[in-house]
Motif scaffolding. Structure first.
Motif, mmCIF file in Angstrom:
data_model
loop_
_atom_site.group_PDB
_atom_site.id
_atom_site.type_symbol
_atom_site.label_atom_id
_atom_site.label_comp_id
_atom_site.label_asym_id
_atom_site.label_seq_id
_atom_site.Cartn_x
_atom_site.Cartn_y
_atom_site.Cartn_z
ATOM 1 N N UNK A 50 0.891 -1.173 -0.207
ATOM 2 C CA UNK A 50 0.107 -0.016 0.036
ATOM 3 C C UNK A 50 0.796 1.313 0.077
ATOM 4 N N UNK A 51 0.143 2.359 -0.335
ATOM 5 C CA UNK A 51 0.830 3.599 -0.442
ATOM 6 C C UNK A 51 -0.060 4.735 -0.050
ATOM 7 N N UNK A 52 0.539 5.777 0.751
ATOM 8 C CA UNK A 52 -0.557 6.593 1.206
ATOM 9 C C UNK A 52 -0.587 7.806 -0.108
ATOM 10 N N UNK A 53 -1.418 8.611 0.264
ATOM 11 C CA UNK A 53 -2.075 9.538 -0.632
ATOM 12 C C UNK A 53 -1.086 10.441 -1.386
ATOM 13 N N UNK A 54 -0.001 10.705 -0.833
ATOM 14 C CA UNK A 54 1.078 11.494 -1.287
ATOM 15 C C UNK A 54 2.437 10.539 -1.702
ATOM 16 N N UNK A 55 2.243 9.405 -1.372
ATOM 17 C CA UNK A 55 3.334 8.725 -1.826
ATOM 18 C C UNK A 55 4.513 8.735 -0.721
ATOM 19 N N UNK A 73 1.665 7.666 -9.442
ATOM 20 C CA UNK A 73 1.963 8.903 -9.917
ATOM 21 C C UNK A 73 0.828 9.728 -10.190
ATOM 22 N N UNK A 74 0.548 10.912 -9.205
ATOM 23 C CA UNK A 74 -0.687 11.158 -9.032
ATOM 24 C C UNK A 74 -1.049 12.147 -10.297
#
Length: 126
Positions: A50-55, A73-74
């Protein structure tokens, strides 16, 4: 609503690599933490990464640390799972999932996710 579409699965020999992608649409991607889970036939769905919203933070199950890498890559509304040194026991359907950034629960738990993709099959031959 957030729609998630996984791609990149396929058949690979043991020791090989695959990169899974999960494209999101429907709501601002940056508002969601993202997770990867997998489910093999006859087994429960299990957490992969998993990865948080901002990486800024990533999470892995111990058995996959060093082999799998999650990134996002947002600007492209996409999360990736790079899988190296694949083993036959990695064979499963891989799902991506999204969870609202405001959630504070454990990233490892499927019920902490709000949206799910339909999955992509990964088959590793020996």
């Amino acid at each position: 609503q957030v729609q998630l579409v996984e791609s990149g699965g396929g058949l690979v020999q043991a020791g090989g690599s695959l990169r899974l992608s999960c494209a999101a649409s429907g709501r601002p991607f940056g508002g969601y933490g993202m997770g990867w889970f997998r489910q093999a036939p006859g087994k429960e769905r299990e957490f992969v990464a998993a990865i948080t919203w901002n990486g800024g933070t990533t999470y892995y199950i111990d058995s996959m640390k060093g082999r799998f890498t999650v990134s996002r890559d947002n600007s492209k509304n996409t999360v990736y799972l790079q899988m190296n040194s694949l083993k036959p026991e990695d064979t499963a359907v891989y799902y991506c999932a999204a969870r609202a950034a405001r959630r504070s629960g454990d990233y490892y738990r499927p019920h902490e996710y709000d949206y799910w993709g339909h999955g992509t099959q990964v088959t590793v031959s020996s």
